[in-house]
Design a protein around this motif. Structure first.
Motif, short mmCIF file in Angstrom:
data_model
loop_
_atom_site.label_atom_id
_atom_site.label_comp_id
_atom_site.label_asym_id
_atom_site.label_seq_id
_atom_site.Cartn_x
_atom_site.Cartn_y
_atom_site.Cartn_z
N PRO A 194 0.83 -1.19 0.09
CA PRO A 194 0.04 0.08 -0.09
C PRO A 194 0.81 1.17 0.04
CG PRO A 194 -0.66 -1.52 1.60
CD PRO A 194 0.54 -2.02 1.18
N LYS A 195 0.54 2.22 -0.75
CA LYS A 195 1.30 3.37 -1.19
C LYS A 195 1.56 3.96 0.28
CE LYS A 195 1.83 5.04 -4.23
NZ LYS A 195 0.88 5.78 -5.25
N ASN A 196 0.55 4.27 1.25
CA ASN A 196 0.99 4.69 2.51
C ASN A 196 1.77 4.05 3.13
OD1 ASN A 196 -1.34 2.93 3.13
ND2 ASN A 196 -1.22 3.61 5.08
N GLN A 197 1.97 2.80 3.23
CA GLN A 197 3.09 2.11 4.06
C GLN A 197 4.41 2.70 3.50
OE1 GLN A 197 2.46 0.64 6.83
NE2 GLN A 197 0.59 0.17 6.69
N LEU A 198 4.67 2.68 2.27
CA LEU A 198 6.00 3.38 1.57
C LEU A 198 6.18 4.63 2.10
CD1 LEU A 198 8.27 2.74 -0.23
CD2 LEU A 198 6.65 3.23 -2.33
N VAL A 199 5.07 5.48 2.14
CA VAL A 199 5.16 6.78 2.28
C VAL A 199 5.65 6.85 3.98
CG1 VAL A 199 4.02 9.22 2.72
CG2 VAL A 199 3.86 7.81 0.64
N ALA A 200 5.28 6.09 4.72
CA ALA A 200 5.49 5.89 6.13
C ALA A 200 6.96 5.79 6.42
CB ALA A 200 4.76 4.79 7.04
N GLU A 201 7.59 4.66 5.45
CA GLU A 201 8.94 4.47 5.46
C GLU A 201 9.72 5.84 5.05
OE1 GLU A 201 10.59 1.66 6.59
OE2 GLU A 201 8.41 0.95 7.08
N ILE A 202 9.49 6.29 4.18
CA ILE A 202 10.02 7.60 3.50
C ILE A 202 10.06 8.95 4.62
CG2 ILE A 202 9.83 9.59 1.93
CD1 ILE A 202 8.16 7.54 -0.30
N TYR A 203 9.05 8.87 5.21
CA TYR A 203 9.02 9.75 6.46
C TYR A 203 9.98 9.42 7.77
CZ TYR A 203 5.30 13.24 5.76
OH TYR A 203 4.26 14.17 5.32
N HIS A 204 10.00 8.05 7.64
CA HIS A 204 10.99 7.75 8.93
C HIS A 204 12.17 7.44 8.56
CE1 HIS A 204 12.68 4.91 11.78
NE2 HIS A 204 11.68 4.84 12.45
N THR A 205 12.46 7.50 7.39
CA THR A 205 13.74 7.71 7.02
C THR A 205 14.49 9.53 7.01
OG1 THR A 205 13.93 5.91 5.42
CG2 THR A 205 15.75 7.34 5.20
N GLY A 206 13.41 9.98 6.39
CA GLY A 206 13.89 11.58 6.27
C GLY A 206 13.92 12.08 7.66
#
Lengths: 395, 395
Positions: A194-206
């Motif tokens: 799911p896209k939001n799961q990927l976005v959650a990872e992007i935020y976490h890394t950022g």
């Protein structure tokens, strides 16, 4: 600086340098006082940092004394923790002025301007910036009858174009962060996620940051549209799973101490159709041609013209600008809102300027964004981020 | 709806209901046409969603036909993917109008207004909203000479106060998300943890969502100041580690399909000093007294007066408002900017209204925020989030 100041990003001397540059521009433009409402200009001139720009506030820049911070009373404590000026230069207004149709904060600002003896000044206001509303201007005109107002939109933004050494250090850290964010996307992306799961990872890394340097919030949230949604420039995300046979572009930024490094990459799951490969090849060759022109002495339009000429040779057309300056920013925009890479912009490039070279093209069934944050050096340019170029294909 | 529309949050009928309510308010206020620049009003009336509010754009609401979306050319595709109207109602302007001091987009809007035959209308503009700048208004006056402009700030915001059943469903999902975010804070927080690492976890939980419902981006980023920084209302974060003997407040929101549920809690690592315990007890008792007044038929000021009276009995004073309405929003604010819980606000509470009851108090060496998102029910109120009340102590 006041001993209670929290985690300052710059020594006081850097603020004094910025103020000196800005005053020269004020003098040239015929202003005695600026009312800066743009949060990035407020921060650049005074150090002020805080998510309080949803109420009326400003930094006043006079010719002959330290800047003055003015804002909501409960935010004056935040000003004391972040600005380089003394407590006497910080003025908060009473909470009954907040979102109250009967009382406008600009009446309070007018009283402050009068108390400082600035009522007869030639005052610059940022007429076309977010956070200086039409009503704010009307109220100011009504309550400051002796002053002559003029438009200073962009005046301070232009002073920010050439970055200091410390600013470049922060932008390099932001570049390392966005590089890590794109690495995380390549690691995680797969059909069904799911896209939001990927976005959650992007935020976490950022936000985790890189190399001991923390991630701050970027002025724009991730754009991460797939398929037909990627024909649009500025959609964000939902929970639709990534699909084989579809492209997704990720327009994201690393941010450190409010300095931004945006970068976009396009991911294709499965085997990309020929037209994507053709478009990507065209963008890459046009980017190479454009970036050859990104050097001191050349003009903004030289970069755009080289890009558009080469793109045209491949049969593609892009009718929006292909880049803008970047650095310190607050929502809703990580650009500096001065020059643009487009035909007709004759601004001369100088060493220390930083840009988001942004050759996005949108096809009828998807979008391609492969962009580069760059620094103009003494002789040419340098790519700030280490992200590999090209379309990201996971087959 | 157009077949290409992406993931709509509401059936078309809900937009028609909203438009009908808004038209009644337009008629009462003497407007024939509204120019809505507030992204949350644009979304509420048309469904438009996208991070494009950093350029001039609007939804036009006339009395006798569907709304019209107007914005930057490259965003018209995003409009086609998100609004309920037909393609004919979507108008994009050319990219040379973007951030170009020589060409203002309002000249294009004026032409569009003329083309629709609305040049002689009584037009409402949102004079005191973000994204309708002083210059935008000047340009509109210059290019629309036949029209009579008036201020419609808040007109549509007020229509949004009472939520529909679907809106309440989305707010309950947002409430579940913010509850999970606070649970994650309690799990993770410990002395030595850099603040940004904790914020990375907060984001990860918030965007991941709960119960199969995805997290959207909140209109405000997490405020998470510790110690002296928590004497200020709106500082965000850096990488300073959490420390024993210090309080940190977390003002955060869950968000689902742009609907917000904000909630704050305060964490103390170690044994809290007596004054924190006293202040917390005062806030809790005052909150209880206040929320007893949060029921249909009472006024906003009843809630504030009950809160302030009880807080005063405990020897504390709060001089800022203690709550505001919440729902659909875009940066920089998750409030609706209409009523407030404060003395003098005589707005009558109705079932279906939703508020952030926000009894923050700031001490000389820290801050306490223990807040409640609430729904006004048929007989009283309901807390939307399941987060336990009280100071969070990890010893």
């Amino acid at each position: 600086m006041p001993s209670s100041r929290t985690s300052p990003s710059f020594p006081d001397s850097e603020y004094h340098d910025r103020i000196e540059k800005s005053r020269a521009a004020m003098e040239a433009a015929g202003f005695d006082l600026l009312i800066l409402s743009d949060p990035s200009n407020m921060a650049w001139i005074s150090g002020y940092d805080g998510w309080s720009f949803y109420v009326h506030q400003a930094v006043l820049l006079p010719m002959d004394q330290d800047p003055v911070w003015w804002g909501r009373g409960i935010d004056s404590t935040g000003a004391m923790r972040t600005v380089f000026m003394e407590e006497d230069d910080i003025h908060g207004y009473d909470d009954t002025y907040v979102m109250n149709p009967d009382k406008h904060p600009m009446a309070d600002l007018a009283r402050l301007i009068d108390a400082y003896g600035w009522s007869g000044c030639r005052i610059g206001v940022e007429m076309d910036n977010y956070y200086f509303s039409a009503r704010a201007y009307e109220e100011l005109l009504k309550h400051c009858k002796g002053a002559a107002f003029g438009d200073c939109t962009g005046l301070v933004n232009w002073q920010r174009a050439v970055k200091s050494d410390t600013e470049i250090i922060y932008m390099r850290r932001a570049a390392d962060i966005v590089t890590a964010m794109h690495e995380r996307i390549v690691e995680m992306a797969e059909p069904g996620l799911p896209k939001n799961q990927l976005v959650a990872e992007i935020y976490h890394t950022g936000i985790s940051g890189v190399g001991g340097h923390f991630g701050d919030y970027p002025a724009i949230v991730p754009m991460a549209p797939s398929g037909l949604d990627a024909t649009a420039a500025h959609l964000t995300w939902d929970d639709t799973p990534l699909r084989t046979g579809e492209s997704t572009f990720f327009e994201i930024a690393g941010c450190h101490r409010r300095y931004h490094c945006p970068q976009s990459r396009t991911l294709f799951l499965g085997k990309p159709p020929q037209k994507y490969l053709d478009a990507q090849a065209a963008v890459e060759e046009a980017t190479e041609a454009a970036l050859e022109q990104a050097k001191p002495g050349n003009r903004c339009e030289d970069v755009a013209n080289a890009f558009n000429a080469e793109l045209g040779r491949h049969g593609f057309i892009k009718d929006s600008r292909c880049g803008y300056p970047i650095g310190l920013s607050y929502p809703p925009d990580w650009g500096e809102r001065t020059m643009s890479f487009r035909a007709g912009d004759r601004t001369i490039l100088e060493p220390g300027m930083t840009f988001h070279f942004m050759p996005a093209i949108w096809l009828d069934d998807g979008g391609l964004e492969t962009t580069e944050p760059i620094l103009i050096t003494g002789t040419g340019h340098e790519k700030l981020a280490g992200t590999p170029s090209g379309l990201v294909v996971k087959d």
